[in-house]
Motif scaffolding. Structure first.
Motif, PDB file in Angstrom:
ATOM      1  N   ASP A   3       0.839  -1.202   0.000  1.00 21.08           N
ATOM      2  CA  ASP A   3       0.000   0.000   0.000  1.00 21.08           C
ATOM      3  C   ASP A   3       0.880   1.260   0.000  1.00 21.08           C
ATOM      4  OD1 ASP A   3      -2.957   1.050   0.864  1.00 21.08           O
ATOM      5  OD2 ASP A   3      -1.345   2.247   1.749  1.00 21.08           O
ATOM      6  N   ARG A  31       1.142   3.238   3.315  1.00 16.41           N
ATOM      7  CA  ARG A  31       1.983   2.574   4.321  1.00 16.41           C
ATOM      8  C   ARG A  31       3.460   2.723   3.979  1.00 16.41           C
ATOM      9  NH1 ARG A  31      -2.468  -1.249   4.662  1.00 16.41           N
ATOM     10  NH2 ARG A  31      -1.478  -2.721   3.246  1.00 16.41           N
ATOM     11  N   SER A  52       0.318  12.014  10.660  1.00 18.49           N
ATOM     12  CA  SER A  52      -0.901  12.247   9.869  1.00 18.49           C
ATOM     13  C   SER A  52      -0.808  13.511   9.028  1.00 18.49           C
ATOM     14  CB  SER A  52      -2.126  12.363  10.776  1.00 18.49           C
ATOM     15  OG  SER A  52      -2.140  11.348  11.732  1.00 18.49           O
ATOM     16  N   PRO A  59      -8.354   8.048  11.828  1.00 12.14           N
ATOM     17  CA  PRO A  59      -8.655   6.612  12.009  1.00 12.14           C
ATOM     18  C   PRO A  59      -8.063   5.756  10.883  1.00 12.14           C
ATOM     19  CG  PRO A  59     -10.652   7.947  12.262  1.00 12.14           C
ATOM     20  CD  PRO A  59      -9.582   8.868  11.781  1.00 12.14           C
ATOM     21  N   SER A  60      -8.007   6.317   9.679  1.00 13.33           N
ATOM     22  CA  SER A  60      -7.456   5.570   8.544  1.00 13.33           C
ATOM     23  C   SER A  60      -5.947   5.381   8.738  1.00 13.33           C
ATOM     24  CB  SER A  60      -7.776   6.321   7.256  1.00 13.33           C
ATOM     25  OG  SER A  60      -7.042   5.805   6.195  1.00 13.33           O
ATOM     26  N   THR A 111      -4.469   5.299  11.633  1.00 14.25           N
ATOM     27  CA  THR A 111      -4.346   4.323  12.727  1.00 14.25           C
ATOM     28  C   THR A 111      -4.465   2.899  12.199  1.00 14.25           C
ATOM     29  OG1 THR A 111      -5.301   5.984  14.185  1.00 14.25           O
ATOM     30  CG2 THR A 111      -5.235   3.744  15.030  1.00 14.25           C
ATOM     31  N   LYS A 112      -5.395   2.681  11.261  1.00 11.29           N
ATOM     32  CA  LYS A 112      -5.556   1.354  10.655  1.00 11.29           C
ATOM     33  C   LYS A 112      -4.260   0.925   9.954  1.00 11.29           C
ATOM     34  CE  LYS A 112     -10.319   0.614   9.353  1.00 11.29           C
ATOM     35  NZ  LYS A 112     -11.276   0.811   8.257  1.00 11.29           N
ATOM     36  N   HIS A 113      -3.695   1.852   9.175  1.00  8.81           N
ATOM     37  CA  HIS A 113      -2.446   1.535   8.466  1.00  8.81           C
ATOM     38  C   HIS A 113      -1.331   1.214   9.465  1.00  8.81           C
ATOM     39  CE1 HIS A 113      -3.679   2.172   4.411  1.00  8.81           C
ATOM     40  NE2 HIS A 113      -3.961   3.451   4.555  1.00  8.81           N
ATOM     41  N   LYS A 132      -1.638  -0.054  12.381  1.00  6.02           N
ATOM     42  CA  LYS A 132      -1.863  -1.385  12.970  1.00  6.02           C
ATOM     43  C   LYS A 132      -1.336  -2.486  12.055  1.00  6.02           C
ATOM     44  CE  LYS A 132      -5.430  -0.583  16.368  1.00  6.02           C
ATOM     45  NZ  LYS A 132      -6.873  -0.297  16.469  1.00  6.02           N
ATOM     46  N   VAL A 133      -1.567  -2.309  10.740  1.00  7.44           N
ATOM     47  CA  VAL A 133      -1.062  -3.312   9.779  1.00  7.44           C
ATOM     48  C   VAL A 133       0.473  -3.357   9.841  1.00  7.44           C
ATOM     49  CG1 VAL A 133      -0.942  -3.969   7.337  1.00  7.44           C
ATOM     50  CG2 VAL A 133      -3.053  -3.008   8.256  1.00  7.44           C
ATOM     51  N   ARG A 187       1.566  -5.024  13.160  1.00 11.63           N
ATOM     52  CA  ARG A 187       1.402  -6.486  13.140  1.00 11.63           C
ATOM     53  C   ARG A 187       2.502  -7.150  12.327  1.00 11.63           C
ATOM     54  NH1 ARG A 187      -4.352  -5.943  13.141  1.00 11.63           N
ATOM     55  NH2 ARG A 187      -4.301  -5.728  10.886  1.00 11.63           N
TER      56      ARG A 187
END
Lengths: 118, 118
Positions: free
Chosen positions: B14, B17, B35, B43-44, B46-48, B50-51, B54
């Protein structure tokens, strides 16, 4: 600009597709030959090949009846170039660690020499 | 064996990312700082993150209140090692191409020399 890198990374994110590339790194193979060591169906292999083909990681000959698959290295060279920036940063950090360990060692040797003198 | 490489490649597939990693290669940043240059919601982002977390590509400090994000190079070094086999093969091919061009050039020079003699 089409996002080559995203397509390449997405194609590489599957272990079967990476195993296919590893086998093709030894030379061209037909789909039948490619399928042999995998415990998955031919249609599933074909799906994986399509993802690899769209990402430009493989090409399939249009001439021969077997239409052998062949590895194309250009997208992998792009990944290699993309890694450059990070490679420089971790090499820099490793060099600093080496320097630090060298200093620690030199200090240790000086201490050892002083102890010997006493 | 957990499939690190697949998680790493999926995280790298992505462009946002990858842009986050590029910014973190300059140093630690809080989520707010990260950001700022992106035209997407927090929030978007934050999602990235998290990926990326992980996949082990970033860690977030548990101490400071800002919980800055930091790049971790281990997964990228794994990609670098994975590329080795392919790097050897394309370097081998480039060397063969160089040899071939060298031979062509040598032949051309011999021809040229013969022509001059006449």
């Amino acid at each position: 600009m089409p996002d080559h890198l995203s397509a390449t990374f997405a194609a590489l994110s599957d272990p079967t597709r990476r195993a296919i590339l590893a086998r093709l790194s030894q030379g061209e193979l037909s789909v039948k030959e490619l399928s042999e060591p995998f415990l998955i169906t031919a249609p599933s292999i074909t799906k994986h090949l399509k993802v690899l083909e769209r990402a430009g990681l493989i090409t399939r000959s249009r001439e021969a009846q077997k239409r052998p698959c062949r590895l194309e290295s250009a997208p992998l060279r792009e990944v290699d170039t993309w890694l450059d920036r990070y490679r420089r940063s971790w090499e820099h950090r490793m060099n600093r660690l080496d320097e630090y360990l060298g200093e620690l060692e030199a200090k240790g040797e000086r201490k050892h020499a002083r102890r010997k003198k006493r």
